[in-house]
Design an enzyme around this catalytic site. Structure first.
Site, PDB file in Angstrom:
ATOM      1  N   HIS A 144      13.173   5.311  11.016  1.00  0.00           N
ATOM      2  CA  HIS A 144      14.622   4.352  11.163  1.00  0.00           C
ATOM      3  C   HIS A 144      16.050   4.961  11.917  1.00  0.00           C
ATOM      4  CE1 HIS A 144      15.672   3.375   6.844  1.00  0.00           C
ATOM      5  NE2 HIS A 144      16.117   4.677   7.107  1.00  0.00           N
ATOM      6  N   HIS A 192      22.247   1.295   3.736  1.00  0.00           N
ATOM      7  CA  HIS A 192      22.864   2.307   4.195  1.00  0.00           C
ATOM      8  C   HIS A 192      24.999   2.296   3.836  1.00  0.00           C
ATOM      9  CE1 HIS A 192      19.500   2.522   6.396  1.00  0.00           C
ATOM     10  NE2 HIS A 192      19.606   4.579   6.230  1.00  0.00           N
ATOM     11  N   HIS A 252      15.518  15.318   8.014  1.00  0.00           N
ATOM     12  CA  HIS A 252      16.354  15.737   8.382  1.00  0.00           C
ATOM     13  C   HIS A 252      17.365  15.371   7.783  1.00  0.00           C
ATOM     14  CE1 HIS A 252      16.789  10.751   7.423  1.00  0.00           C
ATOM     15  NE2 HIS A 252      17.796  10.587   7.971  1.00  0.00           N
ATOM     16  N   GLU A 267      13.539   9.742   2.427  1.00  0.00           N
ATOM     17  CA  GLU A 267      13.685   8.730   2.736  1.00  0.00           C
ATOM     18  C   GLU A 267      12.574   8.129   2.681  1.00  0.00           C
ATOM     19  OE1 GLU A 267      17.954   7.318   5.788  1.00  0.00           O
ATOM     20  OE2 GLU A 267      15.701   8.230   6.069  1.00  0.00           O
TER      21      GLU A 267
END
Length: 289
Positions: free
Chosen positions: A12, A59, A197, A244
């Site tokens: 996402h 977030h 990441h 995540e």
């Protein structure tokens, strides 16, 4: 009765939403990313889900360090796109499914998973970017998402975060809850976020394609074993934000094969590096009746 027919897994990345919103999706850098979802857009038109149970992480938009639920289910009627500092994305308001969401909350809490019930919140790129990737941004002439969405936010931002095993077991409870709802609904469950990441520190920009693809292999063929992977491996191999990926295990735990059904059928798999500073992964699994 309601039934989960498929699970969808996708990154996402916020820059993906920006590329779509600014009309950059045909540029050479972005075109390979969006091409990986061409099959998915056609597939979902044919599958026509009534409801998507969408697992994502907030977030620091709806929740801040003042209040961080581990698992939060949206039971409201609608959710507006959040302003993440540069204005809300130009995408439709998400329409919820309060009846099914309340039923899931009741069932899952009775199965001993503590959920935070959220009747009002805005939703950020963690939820809206996957919708854009799978459906495209709806035109102004028909400005709405084609189905209802139940947001399910997981804390993978502030430690401690839930284990992969906990997420996998939660998926089983969600499947049980949805299958006991007394309306005839085609439900999909999506796991979003990742892949490898890291956004800060000495390892900022880390991408581990080999580990990502092994994760996809095991998500298909060995989800129970994958659920045993400890947090430290995610952080070491996939970067601090690679954690995540435990959210994908919620969606995988909700598939029928985990409960003794036929093997889940992979119908599409895609992996691409890079998109912004992230590896993009995507997978669709169908339940076989």
């Amino acid at each position: 009765m309601a039934k989960i027919t498929a699970s969808v897994y996708t990154s996402h990345v916020p820059a993906i939403g920006a590329a779509l919103d600014l009309g950059k999706d045909k540029e050479p850098y972005w075109q390979p990313v969006f091409a990986g979802y061409d099959f998915s857009k056609q597939w979902i038109k044919e599958e026509k889900p009534d409801v998507i149970f969408l697992v994502y992480n907030d977030h620091a938009t709806a929740f801040s360090l003042d209040l961080i639920p581990t698992f939060a289910i949206g039971t409201g009627a609608q959710y507006a796109p959040a302003d993440e500092g540069w204005g809300p994305r130009p995408v439709p308001t998400v329409q919820g499914h309060p009846e099914l969401a309340a039923h899931i909350a009741q069932s899952v809490i009775q199965d001993d998973f503590d959920l935070t019930i959220v009747n009002r919140m805005d939703v950020d790129h963690g939820l809206t970017v996957p919708l854009s990737l799978m459906f495209g941004n709806p035109p102004q002439s028909h400005f709405e998402w084609p189905c209802s969405v139940i947001p399910f936010a997981v804390n993978v931002v502030q430690y401690p975060v839930p284990s992969g095993k906990r997420c996998f077991e939660l998926g089983k409870a969600i499947r049980k809850a949805i299958n006991s709802f007394d309306q005839d609904l085609n439900v999909q469950i999506w796991g979003t976020g990742g892949m490898s990441h890291q956004l800060q520190g000495a390892r900022a920009g880390l991408i581990n394609s080999d580990w990502d693809n092994r994760f996809l292999d095991r998500l298909i063929s060995d989800p129970a074993g994958l659920a045993e992977v400890p947090h430290i491996e995610y952080v070491r191999e996939a970067g601090s934000e690679g954690i995540e990926l435990v959210m994908w295990l919620i969606a995988r735990g909700a598939m029928e094969d985990v409960a003794g059904g036929k093997p889940a059928k992979p119908v599409h798999r895609f992996f691409h590096v890079p998109a912004s500073n992230t590896a993009v992964g995507h997978l669709i699994l169908e339940n076989q009746s």
